[in-house]
Design a protein around this motif. Sequence first.
Motif, mmCIF file in Angstrom:
data_model
loop_
_atom_site.group_PDB
_atom_site.id
_atom_site.type_symbol
_atom_site.label_atom_id
_atom_site.label_comp_id
_atom_site.label_asym_id
_atom_site.label_seq_id
_atom_site.Cartn_x
_atom_site.Cartn_y
_atom_site.Cartn_z
ATOM 1 N N LEU A 101 0.838 -1.204 0.000
ATOM 2 C CA LEU A 101 0.000 0.000 0.000
ATOM 3 C C LEU A 101 0.872 1.254 0.000
ATOM 4 O O LEU A 101 0.562 2.240 -0.660
ATOM 5 N N THR A 102 1.949 1.207 0.735
ATOM 6 C CA THR A 102 2.899 2.324 0.746
ATOM 7 C C THR A 102 3.689 2.373 -0.561
ATOM 8 O O THR A 102 3.855 3.439 -1.160
ATOM 9 N N LEU A 103 4.181 1.218 -0.986
ATOM 10 C CA LEU A 103 4.981 1.159 -2.212
ATOM 11 C C LEU A 103 4.269 1.807 -3.391
ATOM 12 O O LEU A 103 4.864 2.526 -4.180
ATOM 13 N N TRP A 104 2.946 1.548 -3.486
ATOM 14 C CA TRP A 104 2.199 2.026 -4.645
ATOM 15 C C TRP A 104 1.633 3.426 -4.475
ATOM 16 O O TRP A 104 0.855 3.875 -5.321
ATOM 17 N N PHE A 105 2.026 4.141 -3.421
ATOM 18 C CA PHE A 105 1.533 5.513 -3.254
ATOM 19 C C PHE A 105 2.091 6.358 -4.397
ATOM 20 O O PHE A 105 3.301 6.562 -4.481
ATOM 21 N N PRO A 106 1.246 6.855 -5.298
ATOM 22 C CA PRO A 106 1.753 7.609 -6.454
ATOM 23 C C PRO A 106 2.524 8.858 -6.033
ATOM 24 O O PRO A 106 2.025 9.648 -5.232
ATOM 25 N N GLN A 107 3.714 9.005 -6.570
ATOM 26 C CA GLN A 107 4.559 10.142 -6.217
ATOM 27 C C GLN A 107 3.847 11.460 -6.489
ATOM 28 O O GLN A 107 3.974 12.411 -5.706
ATOM 29 N N ASP A 108 3.087 11.519 -7.580
ATOM 30 C CA ASP A 108 2.453 12.791 -7.942
ATOM 31 C C ASP A 108 1.236 13.126 -7.090
ATOM 32 O O ASP A 108 0.652 14.191 -7.239
ATOM 33 N N LEU A 109 0.836 12.210 -6.205
ATOM 34 C CA LEU A 109 -0.279 12.512 -5.310
ATOM 35 C C LEU A 109 0.191 12.922 -3.917
ATOM 36 O O LEU A 109 -0.612 13.341 -3.084
ATOM 37 N N LEU A 110 1.479 12.796 -3.649
ATOM 38 C CA LEU A 110 1.984 13.188 -2.338
ATOM 39 C C LEU A 110 2.039 14.709 -2.239
ATOM 40 O O LEU A 110 2.352 15.391 -3.228
ATOM 41 N N PRO A 111 1.718 15.263 -1.060
ATOM 42 C CA PRO A 111 1.759 16.727 -0.898
ATOM 43 C C PRO A 111 3.109 17.300 -1.317
ATOM 44 O O PRO A 111 4.169 16.757 -0.967
ATOM 45 N N THR A 112 3.075 18.397 -2.056
ATOM 46 C CA THR A 112 4.293 18.932 -2.657
ATOM 47 C C THR A 112 5.105 19.812 -1.715
ATOM 48 O O THR A 112 6.181 20.280 -2.083
ATOM 49 N N ASP A 113 4.595 20.053 -0.510
ATOM 50 C CA ASP A 113 5.336 20.918 0.412
ATOM 51 C C ASP A 113 6.382 20.143 1.221
ATOM 52 O O ASP A 113 7.009 20.699 2.116
ATOM 53 N N TYR A 114 6.565 18.847 0.896
ATOM 54 C CA TYR A 114 7.595 18.036 1.555
ATOM 55 C C TYR A 114 8.311 17.172 0.520
ATOM 56 O O TYR A 114 7.776 16.902 -0.565
ATOM 57 N N ASN A 115 9.532 16.724 0.867
ATOM 58 C CA ASN A 115 10.221 15.689 0.092
ATOM 59 C C ASN A 115 9.838 14.349 0.696
ATOM 60 O O ASN A 115 9.725 14.230 1.925
ATOM 61 N N TRP A 116 9.682 13.332 -0.145
ATOM 62 C CA TRP A 116 9.171 12.041 0.312
ATOM 63 C C TRP A 116 10.139 10.930 -0.033
ATOM 64 O O TRP A 116 10.626 10.836 -1.161
ATOM 65 N N LEU A 117 10.399 10.066 0.952
ATOM 66 C CA LEU A 117 11.204 8.865 0.750
ATOM 67 C C LEU A 117 10.306 7.665 0.979
ATOM 68 O O LEU A 117 9.892 7.390 2.104
ATOM 69 N N ASN A 118 10.001 6.949 -0.115
ATOM 70 C CA ASN A 118 9.104 5.792 -0.029
ATOM 71 C C ASN A 118 9.924 4.538 0.271
ATOM 72 O O ASN A 118 10.797 4.161 -0.498
ATOM 73 N N GLN A 119 9.630 3.901 1.404
ATOM 74 C CA GLN A 119 10.334 2.690 1.825
ATOM 75 C C GLN A 119 9.347 1.527 1.954
ATOM 76 O O GLN A 119 9.403 0.742 2.919
ATOM 77 N N GLY A 120 8.472 1.398 0.972
ATOM 78 C CA GLY A 120 7.507 0.309 0.975
ATOM 79 C C GLY A 120 7.987 -0.863 0.134
ATOM 80 O O GLY A 120 8.668 -0.688 -0.869
ATOM 81 N N ILE A 121 7.644 -2.078 0.574
ATOM 82 C CA ILE A 121 7.929 -3.292 -0.195
ATOM 83 C C ILE A 121 6.665 -4.147 -0.225
ATOM 84 O O ILE A 121 6.033 -4.357 0.818
ATOM 85 N N SER A 122 6.314 -4.641 -1.401
ATOM 86 C CA SER A 122 5.130 -5.484 -1.531
ATOM 87 C C SER A 122 5.271 -6.740 -0.676
ATOM 88 O O SER A 122 6.307 -7.398 -0.690
ATOM 89 N N GLY A 123 4.214 -7.066 0.081
ATOM 90 C CA GLY A 123 4.214 -8.258 0.914
ATOM 91 C C GLY A 123 4.956 -8.115 2.228
ATOM 92 O O GLY A 123 5.130 -9.092 2.961
ATOM 93 N N GLU A 124 5.373 -6.893 2.556
ATOM 94 C CA GLU A 124 6.186 -6.676 3.758
ATOM 95 C C GLU A 124 5.427 -7.034 5.034
ATOM 96 O O GLU A 124 4.204 -6.871 5.127
#
Length: 275
Positions: A101-124
């Motif tokens: 669910l985290t892995l597939w969070f679309p980058q372009d939908l994340l709020p633009t007032d922050y930098n985002w580091l996605n650390q999701g893995i499928s099946g985690e």
Amino acid sequence: MSKSIPGWVYLSVVTNVVLGTTLGLWFLGDRYFTEHLINPPAKQSMAAKAVEKPEIVAQAASMSLGRSLTYQDWVDLLGKEANAMIKKKPDRLIVLAGDSLTLWFPQDLLPTDYNWLNQGISGETTSGLVKRLKLFDQAKPKAIFVMVGINDLLRGKSEQEVLEAQEEIINQLKKSHPKAKIVIQALLPRAKESITTANATQVEALSNDRIFQFNRRLAGLADQAGVEFLDLQPLFSDSEGFLRSELTTDGLHLSTQGYLVWRSAIQTFNQFALR
């Protein structure tokens, strides 16, 4: 719920934001939904028919290993992502940690007032996440949002086992990131029908009442540990407690509309908690 924000206030604000976002998109000509929901890109996978590929997924897809990526491949990839972000030293960094669910969070939908580091893995799972938190130890995020545990329950782990692993996650994050806001997010419910995941039998066997009861205990753990709890379950549930059909692609994973709801919840939380 947040220690510093009354629960009813937060839920009311988030609900209004979600409603406002939906109405706003509708009044603006519904261009976004037309492009992303009604006419999704044809080349996307089954699990992501309604969402754009996150940057990290696109990078993984471009790797020519001659085989499917293993769990370790993903860990290595996320480590490189974390190192690259650490070198940039962004002022306003938020880490997302969790499963698909985290892995597939679309980058372009994340709020633009922050930098985002996605650390999701499928099946985690919780135990898997505990072992790889060190990947972003040297980052200096303002907040870390964690959502993990549903795969543990689907694989037969007891609530107590999952909570003990969640406690280990919290303890490690508090030790490595003493200045960051640590946000434990509730597990999302499953849909009532049309569940098409590869493990549909296990998903159907997991009741939303069990998820609800687990989330209550998770909220208690967060409160006891002095970290934040973001209760997402009410935002994603229909009147019977199931995952709202318009928010999912396969009964468990999220559609673009689902990620818009999640984005609104995070954005509202940040406005209250990260000022």
